[in-house]
Design an enzyme around this catalytic site. Structure first.
Site, PDB file in Angstrom:
ATOM      1  N   ASP A  13       0.224  -1.355  -0.106  1.00  0.00           N
ATOM      2  CA  ASP A  13      -0.039   0.058   0.224  1.00  0.00           C
ATOM      3  C   ASP A  13       0.819   1.555   0.380  1.00  0.00           C
ATOM      4  O   ASP A  13       0.891   2.071   0.774  1.00  0.00           O
ATOM      5  CB  ASP A  13      -0.794   0.001   1.507  1.00  0.00           C
ATOM      6  CG  ASP A  13      -1.746  -1.317   0.565  1.00  0.00           C
ATOM      7  OD1 ASP A  13      -2.058  -1.854  -0.215  1.00  0.00           O
ATOM      8  OD2 ASP A  13      -2.966  -0.890   1.668  1.00  0.00           O
ATOM      9  N   ASP A  51      -4.039  -1.009  -1.731  1.00  0.00           N
ATOM     10  CA  ASP A  51      -6.182  -0.417  -0.962  1.00  0.00           C
ATOM     11  C   ASP A  51      -6.506  -0.227  -2.929  1.00  0.00           C
ATOM     12  O   ASP A  51      -6.563   1.160  -3.085  1.00  0.00           O
ATOM     13  CB  ASP A  51      -6.158  -0.012   0.026  1.00  0.00           C
ATOM     14  CG  ASP A  51      -6.647   0.031   0.962  1.00  0.00           C
ATOM     15  OD1 ASP A  51      -6.493  -0.999   1.448  1.00  0.00           O
ATOM     16  OD2 ASP A  51      -7.699   0.857   1.371  1.00  0.00           O
ATOM     17  N   HIS A  53     -10.885   0.390  -3.226  1.00  0.00           N
ATOM     18  CA  HIS A  53     -12.226   0.621  -1.991  1.00  0.00           C
ATOM     19  C   HIS A  53     -12.711   1.237  -3.111  1.00  0.00           C
ATOM     20  O   HIS A  53     -13.046   2.407  -3.449  1.00  0.00           O
ATOM     21  CB  HIS A  53     -12.208   1.444  -1.012  1.00  0.00           C
ATOM     22  CG  HIS A  53     -11.500   0.852   0.211  1.00  0.00           C
ATOM     23  ND1 HIS A  53     -11.150  -0.484   0.413  1.00  0.00           N
ATOM     24  CD2 HIS A  53     -10.483   1.310   0.744  1.00  0.00           C
ATOM     25  CE1 HIS A  53     -10.402  -0.112   1.573  1.00  0.00           C
ATOM     26  NE2 HIS A  53      -9.257   0.740   1.979  1.00  0.00           N
ATOM     27  N   HIS A  57     -17.885   2.592  -0.181  1.00  0.00           N
ATOM     28  CA  HIS A  57     -16.839   1.587   1.153  1.00  0.00           C
ATOM     29  C   HIS A  57     -18.073   1.521   2.990  1.00  0.00           C
ATOM     30  O   HIS A  57     -17.522   2.605   3.267  1.00  0.00           O
ATOM     31  CB  HIS A  57     -15.529   1.046   1.449  1.00  0.00           C
ATOM     32  CG  HIS A  57     -15.050   0.170   2.010  1.00  0.00           C
ATOM     33  ND1 HIS A  57     -14.670  -0.009   3.503  1.00  0.00           N
ATOM     34  CD2 HIS A  57     -14.859  -1.228   1.187  1.00  0.00           C
ATOM     35  CE1 HIS A  57     -13.999  -1.029   3.566  1.00  0.00           C
ATOM     36  NE2 HIS A  57     -14.334  -2.071   2.287  1.00  0.00           N
ATOM     37  N   LYS A 111      -6.886  -4.749  -2.720  1.00  0.00           N
ATOM     38  CA  LYS A 111      -7.352  -5.436  -1.386  1.00  0.00           C
ATOM     39  C   LYS A 111      -9.000  -4.682  -1.143  1.00  0.00           C
ATOM     40  O   LYS A 111      -8.875  -3.021  -1.482  1.00  0.00           O
ATOM     41  CB  LYS A 111      -7.142  -5.893  -0.736  1.00  0.00           C
ATOM     42  CG  LYS A 111      -6.222  -4.674   0.281  1.00  0.00           C
ATOM     43  CD  LYS A 111      -4.959  -5.233   1.036  1.00  0.00           C
ATOM     44  CE  LYS A 111      -4.708  -4.339   1.497  1.00  0.00           C
ATOM     45  NZ  LYS A 111      -4.616  -3.451   2.481  1.00  0.00           N
ATOM     46  N   CYS A 156      -2.207  -2.443   8.183  1.00  0.00           N
ATOM     47  CA  CYS A 156      -1.933  -3.441   6.807  1.00  0.00           C
ATOM     48  C   CYS A 156      -1.033  -4.396   6.427  1.00  0.00           C
ATOM     49  O   CYS A 156      -0.818  -5.739   5.896  1.00  0.00           O
ATOM     50  CB  CYS A 156      -2.091  -2.969   5.834  1.00  0.00           C
ATOM     51  SG  CYS A 156      -3.917  -2.111   5.032  1.00  0.00           S
TER      52      CYS A 156
END
Ligand code: VGL
Ligand code: ZN
Length: 210
Positions: A13, A51, A53, A57, A111, A156
């Site tokens: 990330d 990351d 989203h 989210h 993710k 993370c």
């Protein structure tokens, strides 16, 4: 250190929203970029997580009425910290820092795409239902040892390393190639203690210089 095809570097990330000026900025997060670039040539096998989203989210405080970032909610039975809106798919904040060398990355694992569950680990979502495919990818390539770095140490990076360990990978955390978000001042230190006590080896980038 000798190059080995049994080892992988996992870069977690390193995206604008987690860097100074970003929506969920990690203080001094940009300082790890030259460190990560310096260690990449020691690996034949490098993967990254992102990351990623949808804007709806449910980890975003803005998607709940009268909630602020930092508050805890129950999300489908799982305790969830609420975050500022960050790393929305297709936005600038979700992209990797332009100074980060991506030339030898084998694959990027996204993710946090399911709006109902957060995903700190690069392997599984926080409910351990969704699987990004990272474990199978590493196993299919004979990887036995993983080195984890990136952002953020206390979220993370920690969960990626702990999941890697639980999957049976020999797991190393590169301390000077990660920074904590520190919602509480000691979160970074606690994350290191937790990882170390579970059996993750804590190293620095100097490990690769010999
Ligand atoms: C992260 C909070 C929310 C991270 C991602 O990359 O550590 N933290 N989403
Ligand atoms: Zn996130």
């Amino acid at each position: 250190m000798k190059k080995s095809n049994k080892e992988a570097l996992i870069i977690v990330d390193v995206q604008y929203d987690f860097l100074p000026g970003g929506a969920l900025a990690v203080s001094e997060g940009d300082q790890i970029i030259p460190v990560i670039n310096q260690i990449q040539p020691h690996f034949e096998f490098i993967v990254a997580t992102q990351d990623w989203h949808p804007k709806e989210h449910l980890s975003f405080a803005a998607n709940h009425s009268e909630k602020n970032p930092g508050e805890l909610i129950d999300l489908d039975g799982i305790s969830q910290v609420l975050w500022p809106v960050h790393c929305v798919q297709g936005t600038e904040g979700a992209t990797f820092h332009e100074g980060l060398d991506r030339s030898n990355w084998k694959r990027i694992f996204q993710k946090g795409t399911n709006p109902r569950v957060d995903s700190y680990s690069g392997f599984f979502d926080n409910a351990r239902r969704g699987d990004t495919g990272l474990a199978a990818f590493l196993q299919d390539h004979g990887i036995q040892r993983i080195f984890v770095c990136g952002l953020a140490l206390d979220y993370c990076v920690k969960f990626t390393a702990l999941d890697g360990l639980s999957l049976g990978f020999d797991t190393y955390l590169i301390q000077d190639a990660t920074k904590a978000v520190n919602l509480d001042a000691k979160d970074g230190e606690k994350a290191l203690d937790e990882m170390s006590s579970q059996g993750i080896q804590l190293i620095d980038s100097s490990y690769f210089q010999s």
